[in-house]
Design a protein around this motif. Sequence first.
Motif, PDB file in Angstrom:
ATOM      1  N   ASN A  55      91.292 120.507  50.217  1.00 12.34           N
ATOM      2  CA  ASN A  55      92.645 120.548  50.789  1.00 12.34           C
ATOM      3  C   ASN A  55      93.132 121.955  51.097  1.00 12.34           C
ATOM      4  OD1 ASN A  55      92.986 121.513  48.237  1.00 12.34           O
ATOM      5  ND2 ASN A  55      94.538 120.030  47.600  1.00 12.34           N
ATOM      6  N   GLY A  56      92.247 122.947  50.971  1.00 18.59           N
ATOM      7  CA  GLY A  56      92.676 124.310  51.261  1.00 18.59           C
ATOM      8  C   GLY A  56      93.737 124.814  50.314  1.00 18.59           C
ATOM      9  N   GLY A  57      93.862 124.204  49.156  1.00 20.51           N
ATOM     10  CA  GLY A  57      94.859 124.608  48.177  1.00 20.51           C
ATOM     11  C   GLY A  57      96.213 123.983  48.383  1.00 20.51           C
ATOM     12  N   ILE A  58      96.344 123.095  49.378  1.00 21.53           N
ATOM     13  CA  ILE A  58      97.617 122.411  49.610  1.00 21.53           C
ATOM     14  C   ILE A  58      97.827 121.380  48.508  1.00 21.53           C
ATOM     15  CG2 ILE A  58      98.902 120.940  51.202  1.00 21.53           C
ATOM     16  CD1 ILE A  58      97.141 122.137  53.451  1.00 21.53           C
ATOM     17  N   ASN A  59      98.945 121.454  47.854  1.00 14.53           N
ATOM     18  CA  ASN A  59      99.247 120.485  46.806  1.00 14.53           C
ATOM     19  C   ASN A  59      99.293 119.083  47.394  1.00 14.53           C
ATOM     20  OD1 ASN A  59     101.022 118.800  44.987  1.00 14.53           O
ATOM     21  ND2 ASN A  59     100.883 120.677  43.762  1.00 14.53           N
ATOM     22  N   ASN A  60      98.680 118.136  46.703  1.00 17.22           N
ATOM     23  CA  ASN A  60      98.663 116.760  47.214  1.00 17.22           C
ATOM     24  C   ASN A  60     100.059 116.216  47.456  1.00 17.22           C
ATOM     25  OD1 ASN A  60      95.904 116.717  47.192  1.00 17.22           O
ATOM     26  ND2 ASN A  60      95.702 115.475  45.353  1.00 17.22           N
ATOM     27  N   ASN A 109      95.311 126.776  58.033  1.00 17.39           N
ATOM     28  CA  ASN A 109      94.687 127.199  56.784  1.00 17.39           C
ATOM     29  C   ASN A 109      93.173 127.094  56.970  1.00 17.39           C
ATOM     30  OD1 ASN A 109      93.554 127.249  54.185  1.00 17.39           O
ATOM     31  ND2 ASN A 109      95.297 126.199  53.258  1.00 17.39           N
ATOM     32  N   SER A 110      92.485 128.203  56.966  1.00 12.66           N
ATOM     33  CA  SER A 110      91.052 128.198  57.244  1.00 12.66           C
ATOM     34  C   SER A 110      90.239 127.518  56.148  1.00 12.66           C
ATOM     35  CB  SER A 110      90.547 129.638  57.424  1.00 12.66           C
ATOM     36  OG  SER A 110      90.749 130.386  56.231  1.00 12.66           O
ATOM     37  N   ARG A 111      90.830 127.283  54.995  1.00 11.81           N
ATOM     38  CA  ARG A 111      90.093 126.644  53.904  1.00 11.81           C
ATOM     39  C   ARG A 111      90.277 125.123  53.907  1.00 11.81           C
ATOM     40  NH1 ARG A 111      92.102 128.066  48.819  1.00 11.81           N
ATOM     41  NH2 ARG A 111      94.112 128.480  49.779  1.00 11.81           N
ATOM     42  N   TYR A 112      91.304 124.636  54.580  1.00 12.62           N
ATOM     43  CA  TYR A 112      91.590 123.202  54.583  1.00 12.62           C
ATOM     44  C   TYR A 112      90.522 122.429  55.350  1.00 12.62           C
ATOM     45  CZ  TYR A 112      93.510 118.957  56.675  1.00 12.62           C
ATOM     46  OH  TYR A 112      93.669 117.682  57.146  1.00 12.62           O
ATOM     47  N   PHE A 113      89.988 121.387  54.745  1.00 12.98           N
ATOM     48  CA  PHE A 113      89.082 120.437  55.398  1.00 12.98           C
ATOM     49  C   PHE A 113      87.946 121.164  56.134  1.00 12.98           C
ATOM     50  CE2 PHE A 113      89.650 115.771  56.363  1.00 12.98           C
ATOM     51  CZ  PHE A 113      88.366 115.561  56.843  1.00 12.98           C
ATOM     52  N   ASN A 114      87.299 122.103  55.413  1.00 16.84           N
ATOM     53  CA  ASN A 114      86.199 122.838  56.038  1.00 16.84           C
ATOM     54  C   ASN A 114      84.845 122.475  55.445  1.00 16.84           C
ATOM     55  OD1 ASN A 114      86.320 124.079  53.565  1.00 16.84           O
ATOM     56  ND2 ASN A 114      86.607 126.152  54.340  1.00 16.84           N
ATOM     57  N   SER A 145      96.140 129.415  44.895  1.00 17.02           N
ATOM     58  CA  SER A 145      96.083 128.103  45.544  1.00 17.02           C
ATOM     59  C   SER A 145      94.623 127.660  45.664  1.00 17.02           C
ATOM     60  CB  SER A 145      96.743 128.147  46.918  1.00 17.02           C
ATOM     61  OG  SER A 145      96.113 129.139  47.726  1.00 17.02           O
ATOM     62  N   PRO A 146      93.980 127.438  44.548  1.00 12.39           N
ATOM     63  CA  PRO A 146      92.557 127.093  44.603  1.00 12.39           C
ATOM     64  C   PRO A 146      92.346 125.637  44.981  1.00 12.39           C
ATOM     65  CG  PRO A 146      93.322 127.012  42.344  1.00 12.39           C
ATOM     66  CD  PRO A 146      94.491 127.492  43.169  1.00 12.39           C
ATOM     67  N   GLU A 147      91.175 125.358  45.513  1.00  8.91           N
ATOM     68  CA  GLU A 147      90.738 123.972  45.625  1.00  8.91           C
ATOM     69  C   GLU A 147      90.175 123.549  44.275  1.00  8.91           C
ATOM     70  OE1 GLU A 147      89.678 123.568  50.354  1.00  8.91           O
ATOM     71  OE2 GLU A 147      88.041 123.917  48.942  1.00  8.91           O
ATOM     72  N   ALA A 179      95.525 113.356  70.274  1.00  3.77           N
ATOM     73  CA  ALA A 179      94.755 113.376  69.021  1.00  3.77           C
ATOM     74  C   ALA A 179      94.478 114.827  68.666  1.00  3.77           C
ATOM     75  CB  ALA A 179      93.454 112.606  69.181  1.00  3.77           C
ATOM     76  N   THR A 180      94.984 115.259  67.524  1.00  3.85           N
ATOM     77  CA  THR A 180      94.807 116.639  67.071  1.00  3.85           C
ATOM     78  C   THR A 180      93.899 116.673  65.850  1.00  3.85           C
ATOM     79  OG1 THR A 180      97.002 117.263  67.868  1.00  3.85           O
ATOM     80  CG2 THR A 180      95.972 118.710  66.230  1.00  3.85           C
ATOM     81  N   ASN A 181      92.877 117.477  65.930  1.00  5.50           N
ATOM     82  CA  ASN A 181      91.999 117.714  64.778  1.00  5.50           C
ATOM     83  C   ASN A 181      92.502 118.969  64.076  1.00  5.50           C
ATOM     84  OD1 ASN A 181      89.991 118.019  62.899  1.00  5.50           O
ATOM     85  ND2 ASN A 181      88.373 118.531  64.362  1.00  5.50           N
ATOM     86  N   ARG A 182      93.240 118.779  62.988  1.00  4.97           N
ATOM     87  CA  ARG A 182      93.793 119.931  62.288  1.00  4.97           C
ATOM     88  C   ARG A 182      92.820 120.502  61.255  1.00  4.97           C
ATOM     89  NH1 ARG A 182      98.522 117.062  58.554  1.00  4.97           N
ATOM     90  NH2 ARG A 182      97.161 115.596  57.469  1.00  4.97           N
ATOM     91  N   ALA A 183      91.642 119.914  61.171  1.00  4.81           N
ATOM     92  CA  ALA A 183      90.647 120.376  60.206  1.00  4.81           C
ATOM     93  C   ALA A 183      89.854 121.544  60.763  1.00  4.81           C
ATOM     94  CB  ALA A 183      89.696 119.234  59.851  1.00  4.81           C
ATOM     95  N   ASN A 184      89.047 122.131  59.878  1.00  4.07           N
ATOM     96  CA  ASN A 184      88.165 123.234  60.266  1.00  4.07           C
ATOM     97  C   ASN A 184      86.736 122.753  60.479  1.00  4.07           C
ATOM     98  OD1 ASN A 184      89.789 125.938  59.997  1.00  4.07           O
ATOM     99  ND2 ASN A 184      90.406 124.666  58.255  1.00  4.07           N
ATOM    100  N   GLN A 185      86.596 121.470  60.732  1.00  2.00           N
ATOM    101  CA  GLN A 185      85.314 120.880  61.072  1.00  2.00           C
ATOM    102  C   GLN A 185      85.488 120.032  62.320  1.00  2.00           C
ATOM    103  OE1 GLN A 185      82.507 119.650  57.784  1.00  2.00           O
ATOM    104  NE2 GLN A 185      84.459 119.211  56.802  1.00  2.00           N
TER     105      GLN A 185
END
Length: 617
Positions: A354-359, A373-378, A388-390, A536-542
């Motif tokens: 989740n890139g450190g995003i709180n659920n 957030n470059s760490r989210y969904f990568n 803000s760790p995963e 349709a937006t892909n907000r992930a880093n994949q």
Amino acid sequence: MPVRFAARYYSLRAIEVILYPIFTFVVIAPLAAQAAPSDMGSITVTSSNALTGSASGTYVAAGSGATGSFTLTRNNTRGYANAVVITPGNNGIEIRNNADAANNNDSFTYTFAITPDNNNAIHSIKIGQASYTTGGNSEVARHTLSNVTQNSAIDIPSRIYVKDNPSVPFYYEAMGDYFMGSRESGTNIFRYNVDTSEAQVRSNSTNNLYFYKINELAGSNVTGTRRYEPSLVNNEVRFAGAGSRGVLPPTPTFANILKSTSTNPNNQNTFTALTNNQTINGNSYVTYGIENSSSNYVVAVRNVTSITLTYDAIMNGSNAFPGNIIGETFNEWISFGIESAPVYVFSDTVFNDNGGINNNNANLETIGGIYDNSRYFNGIFNPTPTSSPELGIAGSTVRLVSDCNSNNPTVYATSTTTNTGTYQFTVLPSVIGSNSLVCLIETRANTNDYPIRTTTDKRAVSLTTDTYRYPNNNFGRVVAQNAALVLEKEQAANDCRITSLTDSSLAYSKGALSTSETGAGANVRPGMCIAYKITATNRANQAISNFVMQDILQLGNNSTTVTSKLANPRLNVNQHASNSVPIGENGTVVTIPLPLDPRANRTFYFNTQYGSTQSGS
């Protein structure tokens, strides 16, 4: 030969008792010749303490050459005066326990502990006798292992088993004619000191073992080498005099005074030989008397960091003392060693990608903001920054199996992730065998809490020769509100005469349409059209490689009063799937599978005419 050997042995023992009247712990130099067993590892003593009887140092294990440190502690002793540690450096550590004839029922206890430098290999503590000494002999003794401490860093259970138990020649002066005699067929004539070779390590038993010499029984020598005819007193064999050495077994008739032919269950051979690789039940075993130059058995204790060995002399009778002397020995040698074998380790984490995003802050409709957030969904585990760790996900099941593509693979091991999401398999190479490609599969019993994967559920692992650690086999998941794909649907009323769905006259809006005279959607009437814009937006880093957009057109039923049908114009006709609804029909608009790059969007348009009829105008 045995008698001359024994005489030299007694004089050596007497000198040693004089030289070491109190407990000492001495490290002596290498010997000219080396006995067995072999492959006990290289041990270096760096310190010892004569007061506590302890030693410590480092080791290089036999086998894979794993390294570490060790401690050796003598906990208690009876019937031994002092100890001498022998470590020439390339075959374990040998301890000579010097005799003290003032006490019988001889016993000593040692704790041998190791600390591996790492857990790349599975360590086994090995136990034998006389790794270096070629003089003297061992006695009949019971060995009991206690405080067996498993190495908790490797999830393979500890095991006590016979590593090697070859057939070796029994030593007459340590065994007695109860073991070494034979009766000539059809006579009462016995041969004594009969050579025999059998396994040295035996299963434990409550039965007693007896030492005596046939030629000290009442009777007479018979012409011929080592032949004797005992006489009977009240149908039993007796010693010739009170000073005779040894103890006779119960009911010592001609039938019962030899272990190999006894008809008395209490005298029979209940100490059965243990075979190679046999697990030792009850953590206890018996060793028979062997000359140290021939003693090469090994008992191994797999995957442990510490064991305590208690050595109890159990022979009834002695060749040095008359009468019923139990458990009296002379010098006794015991050896410890370390062996290591490579072990496969597969590990890492099932994590919340989740890139450190709180659920609690996750939002299925948000684009940008916290999702920039470059760490989210990568698909990469990012435990940093600490602010803000995963985090790991507990409760996933990870299996190590033989094949990613098989519907029924061989399962080598199973692990459940910890509270921090970690898992680890430690697998012996013998379990995997010759398979060079294995597979890790992650599943969850509860598919509602983290239903969306950010990585594949299977990871093929190619095994490389001489490589046994395979980390970084991570599996990513997110909660439903952190899904990568965000869909936004907008609509614009039109009179069905437009020629382009991107015409500037179309006022696409997320707001609702109505049939009112004013406001958004004003003058929407049956027979008019509504154009739709779906982003349709892909907000992930994949990347999303097979995005398919589907939208079900409105169909008149109990909840809606009108039917919606696909209308012209059509945009990007080549993106419609073959099963997409045709112009003029009601159904589902379906696209072909389309790629969607990371942090990118794709827009899809279509027009519909609503009402109970379709004019086609």
